[in-house]
Write an enzyme that holds these catalytic residues in place. Structure first.
Site, short mmCIF file in Angstrom:
data_model
loop_
_atom_site.label_atom_id
_atom_site.label_comp_id
_atom_site.label_asym_id
_atom_site.label_seq_id
_atom_site.Cartn_x
_atom_site.Cartn_y
_atom_site.Cartn_z
CD GLN A 27 -3.34 -4.45 6.54
OE1 GLN A 27 -3.51 -3.38 5.96
NE2 GLN A 27 -3.73 -5.60 6.02
CG ASP A 46 -9.29 0.16 5.69
OD1 ASP A 46 -9.23 -0.33 4.55
OD2 ASP A 46 -8.46 -0.06 6.58
CE LYS A 101 -3.78 -2.47 2.27
NZ LYS A 101 -4.54 -2.78 3.47
N1 GUN Z 1 -6.72 -6.66 6.25
C1 GUN Z 1 -7.09 -7.34 5.13
N2 GUN Z 1 -7.65 -6.51 4.23
C2 GUN Z 1 -7.65 -5.28 4.80
C3 GUN Z 1 -8.11 -4.01 4.35
O1 GUN Z 1 -8.65 -3.83 3.24
N3 GUN Z 1 -7.93 -2.99 5.22
C4 GUN Z 1 -7.36 -3.17 6.45
N4 GUN Z 1 -7.25 -2.11 7.24
N5 GUN Z 1 -6.93 -4.33 6.88
C5 GUN Z 1 -7.08 -5.38 6.05
#
Ligand code: GUN
Length: 315
Positions: A97, A120, A53
């Site tokens: 995350q 998110d 990311k």
């Molecule tokens: N863990 C797995 N997918 C995601 C996501 O799209 N966002 C976040 N914050 N954690 C994740």
């Protein structure tokens, strides 16, 4: 029948090209969108996702920072980090995350993120906006699924859509987005009886369960569009043999890399029976990151009251 393979890398590349223009426009106004990704602990998969990311932000010329915190951090220390990020004007998007260590009160933490920076889309305000059809920030993977369906020319209006999985991150928001586009939506989960009877009616089947190869021949309607959200890492030969009917290529990969990535859908069955499907890797995954950038750019714009220029669907 041999299904069309939907190329997620190509769709994500188109979105990134559109976003690059939008980012250039914002920069010409003196705005550089910024993302902060918070990583707690040492989960290897989470580390890789967060690095991906942050790297995507760098590639597109966004400001980004990774905040790595120890696994033994308390909820209140983590809340303080989020509050500091809320207060910083340079940061337009905050991503914590998941999964977090069990000790951390994840609900309290998500509630503390400024909804305007919640890239998110997990804050209850944004979840509520999605439910009531108001514009807001939408979770990245479901937003990516919609981009895949729209950009691959899959009819949604009036289609029978079945989502397997009811998480707040994927299943529930995906169902709401499909409903917004006038699909007839069913959400299935671990307690659903006769699951394959339900899924085999689906024109659009979204699999977000986290079980390798769970969706196979009997679950798929002939000609359906199958969206595989699963990312499962197989490390044992017997698991590879259990999933793949013709395992030679996968076994070769296992020998070379030490693992095989596979989705929630049995890929050979999908190839034979579906009309179109997203492969793993190279399907939904690249879209999740593209939509995170899209949400960050959108958050930067909306926080400053700058009008939309991107072609990505404003929801
Ligand atoms: N863990 C797995 N997918 C995601 C996501 O799209 N966002 C976040 N914050 N954690 C994740």
């Amino acid at each position: 029948m041999s299904a069309r393979i939907i190329n997620g890398n190509q769709i994500a590349a188109s979105i990134r090209t559109e976003l690059a223009q939008e980012i250039a426009q914002l920069k010409s106004k003196g705005v550089m969108p910024g993302l902060a990704a918070v990583l707690v602990g040492e989960n290897p998969a989470s580390k890789i996702y967060v690095q991906g990311k942050v790297k995507a932000c760098e590639t597109l010329g966004l400001y980004s920072e990774q905040i790595a915190l120890p696994a033994n951090i308390t909820t209140s220390q983590l809340l303080k980090t989020v509050q500091e990020l809320n207060a910083r004007d340079q940061i337009d998007g905050i991503l914590v995350q998941l999964p977090l260590p069990d000790r951390i009160n994840a609900a309290e933490l998500l509630l503390a993120i400024d909804p305007a920076k919640d890239v998110d889309g997990l804050h209850p305000l944004n979840a509520g906006k999605l439910l009531s059809g108001q514009p807001g920030l939408v979770p990245c993977t479901p937003a990516g699924i919609m981009e895949i369906l729209e950009r691959s020319g899959t009819p949604i209006r009036g289609a029978r859509a079945v989502v397997v999985g009811r998480s707040s991150l994927v299943g529930k928001p995906a169902a709401l987005l499909l409903l917004q586009r006038n699909a007839t939506v069913t959400v299935c989960h671990s307690q659903t009886e006769k699951l394959s009877f339900v899924t085999s009616e689906a024109d659009i089947l979204v699999a977000a369960i986290g079980k390798p190869g769970f969706i196979h021949w009997d679950f798929i309607k002939e000609g359906a569009t199958v969206i595989d959200v699963g990312i499962n890492r197989l490390t044992r030969e017997e698991d590879v043999r259990a999933i793949f009917h013709e395992p030679a290529e996968a076994l070769d990969q296992l020998a070379k890399k030490g693992y095989v990535l596979t989705g929630d859908v049995q890929p050979e069955d999908a190839r034979e029976k579906a009309g179109a499907f997203t492969p793993v890797p190279g399907g939904v995954g690249p879209l999740t990151i593209a939509m995170l950038i899209s949400n960050t750019v959108r958050a930067a714009r909306q926080r400053r009251g700058i009008a939309l220029h991107s072609k990505t669907a404003e929801i």
